[in-house]
Design a protein around this motif. Structure first.
Motif, PDB file in Angstrom:
ATOM      1  N   PRO A 156      24.309  13.526  29.401  1.00  0.00           N
ATOM      2  CA  PRO A 156      23.617  13.264  27.999  1.00  0.00           C
ATOM      3  C   PRO A 156      22.985  11.799  27.904  1.00  0.00           C
ATOM      4  O   PRO A 156      23.233  10.906  28.587  1.00  0.00           O
ATOM      5  N   GLU A 157      21.978  11.525  26.994  1.00  0.00           N
ATOM      6  CA  GLU A 157      21.564  10.395  26.834  1.00  0.00           C
ATOM      7  C   GLU A 157      22.342   9.593  26.021  1.00  0.00           C
ATOM      8  O   GLU A 157      22.395   8.391  26.050  1.00  0.00           O
ATOM      9  N   VAL A 158      23.167  10.216  25.157  1.00  0.00           N
ATOM     10  CA  VAL A 158      23.872   9.530  24.362  1.00  0.00           C
ATOM     11  C   VAL A 158      25.439   9.781  24.417  1.00  0.00           C
ATOM     12  O   VAL A 158      25.725  11.218  24.472  1.00  0.00           O
ATOM     13  N   ILE A 159      26.242   9.064  24.772  1.00  0.00           N
ATOM     14  CA  ILE A 159      27.798   9.559  24.452  1.00  0.00           C
ATOM     15  C   ILE A 159      28.433   8.993  23.335  1.00  0.00           C
ATOM     16  O   ILE A 159      28.536   7.712  23.068  1.00  0.00           O
ATOM     17  N   LEU A 160      29.154   9.863  22.804  1.00  0.00           N
ATOM     18  CA  LEU A 160      29.963   9.552  21.675  1.00  0.00           C
ATOM     19  C   LEU A 160      31.694   9.728  21.831  1.00  0.00           C
ATOM     20  O   LEU A 160      31.870  10.652  22.380  1.00  0.00           O
ATOM     21  N   LEU A 161      32.305   8.503  21.745  1.00  0.00           N
ATOM     22  CA  LEU A 161      33.831   8.477  21.967  1.00  0.00           C
ATOM     23  C   LEU A 161      34.426   8.161  20.494  1.00  0.00           C
ATOM     24  O   LEU A 161      34.233   7.244  19.952  1.00  0.00           O
TER      25      LEU A 161
END
Lengths: 300, 287, 266
Positions: A160-165
């Motif tokens: 992914p281009e963005v990772i949300l944690l």
């Protein structure tokens, strides 16, 4: 990179996010910081359009990904979720081996052949540092820390281009938490990693930019933002100051804070976790007991 | 790693299947509509008999299709009396045995009892009918009595298993408090256990009643099939269900339509029994 | 109290003992491996149960095959398509639960009237299958709904968050996860079809000839017991033999269900 404009999220009649304006950068670690009040997780979930799965949630406002409105009907949702990967706070293992967990989404959503899929899964698992001997273990048998890392691997395998944690180190022992931190630092070198947390020291150590949210009775709002070091060392707003102080000094911060509290316009953070049919996001049950958790929606 | 290198299917074929959901939804709607459809069919077909000539006969005490007299009274009476007798036998015996298993017997016998009940509850009712035909009919003749006993044997296992489950779910604290207050075993059972589980016992009885009301062939084997009001417990009877089974094949015209009403009557009786049980059970809860 | 309850318990054991012994004693004489495959002779008084067993299997297979998609649809309707916890969803669940207890003889009459007469199928295995489908769909649907709702809460969302579509999530995560409950539902349906007499007598008939197509009539085991005991003079011993076969099958189903229950609880 990602822009929220006047984002308002309500669930079951309760307003969770209230007119939020926020811009996230292209790269690095963006820390969403704030007390428990469930608004931070809601923010992440709105980014992957969770409102499509849960008819009790209503979203208004704009969310732009590289300038394109993701709330537009024509924006492909599944593609969105592959470009923006959310790793949840309480990951649920899929039945099967750890390796199968990672290849699952690749098998479902891509045209790659078996060898290519396996190669990417391997790479993802190595990157999160899950020991090889556990790759064929049933995912349900993994420890908390291993499961967390597995869930991260599941997401990054899709590149992914963005990772949300969402609270990645929550509930992990210091060693496991340290490994996750290391992973975040590595991942954030080339892409945007958004971390929701209430751990000020974590922000201190790995945060590039920090966005401080506060749950007001009328919904969560952005209180302060800026480079992590600046905000933590010189918090401008009283809420931020109170929070950072509490993290650093513990109970004595409340003593000083009494005066601050008295003069502020906020209310005590409220419980948004209702029971029964309406479960506002972010408030996932503590126990792992199966809960009636169907995300039904009317057919479009 | 900034630009993704994977080709995603999502652009061309999403893997989501709208047709699939619509098809499943349609099947689901069909599934819901089936049983109501059955009832409507019975009503519509049977309504032919609800005309001026036949309607009054429905309330007479004679079922005489040859003359187009369709008195439901003896049939309904037969159904009610056989089922009532069945309940009258099954409930005390079932309850008694469960009390024994729960409060008096050692664990091994309880397990044996549970397996026994489990196997019995799965037996097709014809087997009980066979037993009744061979062993009881020669003694008492085909009668209300034998039909009642056969029904009792049929519903006892299920009733007992439901009752056992209810007893198992009595909160431990309840029984412990009773013991702490010095109650004797009999008092604890009578005043505590039975009172606490009463709603579920009533519900279990309701389920059993529904089964008994709807039983056809096992009863048919032993009831004697005389469509008249029984004058004693050893007199033959006939129920709504046995009528259906006996007369369906060659019935024509009004007779055939009347049979549809008979079927509807069975469903209605079963529904009333179930609703009554639910109503009584919930009344106990609130009182 | 103790005396009364002990007597009751003894009566229960006695019942099983008497009935069981009765069936075994009277039925074992006629039961052999050949019984399961031989043709029926002498109007059913002698010979084997081959055609009967075949009819039973066909009705079983046919009705479950028809009922499966319907039950799946019903369960999907309640758990995936309708708004969770909405009154409509709860109403759907309630409707299916109520339908479970509709007396089967009434459905049998509808089967005779609608399928055999109006649709012209006559006494036939197909008519029996369709009728049994009406009876077992609610049972299977209730079991399936239970299975889908027992799936761990986050499973769906975890899958969806990876970009996997709802359709894929349903078939590749939810359904496999609910497998024990699904199997239990099918097993319950098998038990129901095996035990059913009235509805099948009215639709698939009492024929003891080997059925050659779905349009042929055929008695199932339970129907055959009734037929032998009631309509065929001297047929009691065969009725017993058939009962024994039926008893053995019921025990097998009971054991299977118990094992499945243990599996889904684990």
């Amino acid at each position: 990179m990602i822009e929220f404009r006047k984002l308002t999220v309500t669930a079951c009649g309760a307003r969770i996010i209230d007119g939020l304006d926020l811009i996230l950068p292209e790269k690095g670690t963006a820390m969403i910081l704030g007390p428990s009040g469930c608004g931070k997780t809601t923010l992440l979930k709105s980014l992957i359009r969770e409102d499509l799965e849960d008819p009790d949630v209503h979203v208004s406002g704009s969310i732009l990904l590289r300038g394109k409105e993701i709330r537009d009907r024509r924006f492909p949702v599944h593609r969105l979720r592959q470009r923006v990967g959310l790793v949840m706070q309480h990951p649920v293992p899929f039945p099967g081996t750890a390796f199968a967990n990672v290849t699952f989404a690749l098998r479902c959503t891509t045209k790659l052949d078996r060898t290519a899929i396996d190669a990417r899964a391997k790479k993802a698992l190595e990157e999160v540092g899950l020991e090889r001997q556990h790759w064929e273990t049933p995912a349900e048998c993994l420890s908390g820390g291993q499961l967390k890392r597995l869930s991260i691997a599941r997401t990054i395998a899709l590149e992914p281009e963005v990772i949300l944690l969402d609270e990645p180190s929550n509930g992990l022992d210091p060693l496991a938490a340290a490994r996750v931190e290391q992973l975040i630092t590595t991942l954030s070198q080339n892409r945007l990693v958004v971390v929701v947390t209430h751990d000020v020291s974590l922000v201190q150590r790995i945060g590039d930019a920090v966005y401080f949210l506060w749950p007001y009775r009328t919904g969560c709002r952005l209180v302060e933002e800026g480079p992590a070091q600046d905000v933590l060392d010189n918090p401008k707003e009283p809420e931020t100051r109170l929070f950072v102080r509490a993290a650093r000094e513990g109970a004595s911060a409340l003593v000083h804070g009494e005066e601050l509290v008295a003069g502020l316009t906020y209310d005590v953070p409220r419980e948004t976790c209702g029971s029964g049919g309406c479960e506002p996001d972010g408030c996932e049950p503590e126990s792992s007991e199966p809960v009636r958790g169907s995300t039904g929606r009317k057919m479009r | 790693m900034a630009t993704p290198t994977i080709e995603y299917v999502a652009e061309e074929r999403t893997g989501e299947s709208r047709i699939g959901w619509i098809a499943l939804g349609a099947l689901g709607v069909l599934a819901i509509a089936m049983i109501p459809g059955v009832l409507i069919y019975l009503l519509v077909t049977g309504s032919g008999v609800l005309d001026r000539t036949h309607l009054p006969t429905l309330f007479s005490t004679e079922w005489y299709p040859g003359e187009e007299i369709f008195g439901l009274v003896p049939l309904v009476l037969g159904t009610l009396t056989t089922s009532a007798l069945g309940l009258l036998i099954a409930v005390p015996v079932g309850l008694g045995s469960v009390i024994f298993f729960r409060f008096y017997s050692p664990a091994s016998i309880t397990r044996l009892g549970e397996s026994t009940l489990g196997v019995l509850s799965g037996l097709p009712s014809v087997i009980f009918g066979l037993f009744g035909t061979v062993w009881m009919v020669p003694i008492f003749g085909p009668s209300l009595l034998v039909a009642g006993v056969v029904l009792a044997m049929m519903i006892l296992p299920t009733f007992a298993m439901l009752t056992l489950a209810a007893f198992r779910q009595i909160p431990k604290g309840t029984m412990e408090s009773g013991a702490a207050l010095g109650l004797r075993r009999e008092q604890m059972i009578g005043r505590l256990a039975l009172v606490v589980t009463r709603p579920r016992l009533i519900a279990a009885a309701g389920v059993s009643l529904t089964r008994a009301l709807g039983e056809a062939l096992a009863v048919e084997m032993v009831c004697g099939n005389v469509a008249a009001i029984p004058d004693g417990i050893t007199a033959p009877v006939r129920t709504l269900t046995t009528t259906l089974v006996q007369e369906f094949e060659y019935a024509t015209g009004a007779h055939r339509e009347a049979l549809h009403l008979v079927a509807l009557a069975v469903v209605l009786l079963a529904a009333i029994g179930a609703t009554l049980a639910v109503r009584m059970a919930s009344k106990q809860v609130s009182s | 109290m103790k005396a009364a309850s002990t007597i009751s318990a003894i009566l229960v054991f006695l019942t099983l003992l008497l009935i069981g012994a009765d069936i075994v004693v009277e039925g074992a004489a006629g039961l052999s491996i050949g019984t399961l495959t031989d043709a029926v002779r002498d109007g059913g008084r002698a010979g084997g149960l081959g055609p009967i067993i075949l009819s039973t299997v066909i009705v079983l297979a046919g009705s479950i095959l028809f009922a499966l998609p319907l039950a799946l649809g019903g369960a999907v309707l309640k758990t995936e398509l309708l708004r969770h916890h909405s009154r409509l969803a709860r109403g759907v669940m309630g409707a299916f639960e109520v339908m479970v207890s509709v007396p089967s003889v009434a459905i049998g009459l509808v089967g005779w009237s609608l399928f055999s007469q109006w649709l012209g199928l006559g006494f036939s295995l197909l008519s029996g299958c369709l009728t049994m489908t009406l009876i077992i769909v609610p049972i299977m649907t209730v079991a399936f709904i239970g299975g889908f709702e027992m799936v761990p809460a986050g499973l769906r969302m975890n899958s969806l968050a990876l970009g996997v579509t709802r359709w894929q999530t349903f078939w590749r995560q939810v359904v496999p996860s609910a497998r024990p409950a699904l199997a239990a539902g099918v097993t319950l349906a098998i038990g129901r079809v095996t035990a059913e007499t009235a509805a099948l007598m009215l639709t698939s008939g009492i024929s003891t000839r080997t059925p050659e197509s779905l349009g042929d009539p055929g008695a199932t085991l339970a129907v055959h017991v009734y037929h032998m005991a009631r309509h065929v003079p001297g047929g009691e011993s065969m009725a017993y033999t058939t009962s024994l076969a039926l008893l053995l099958i019921c025990i097998a189903v009971h054991v299977a269900l118990a094992r499945l229950k243990k599996e889904s609880a684990a």
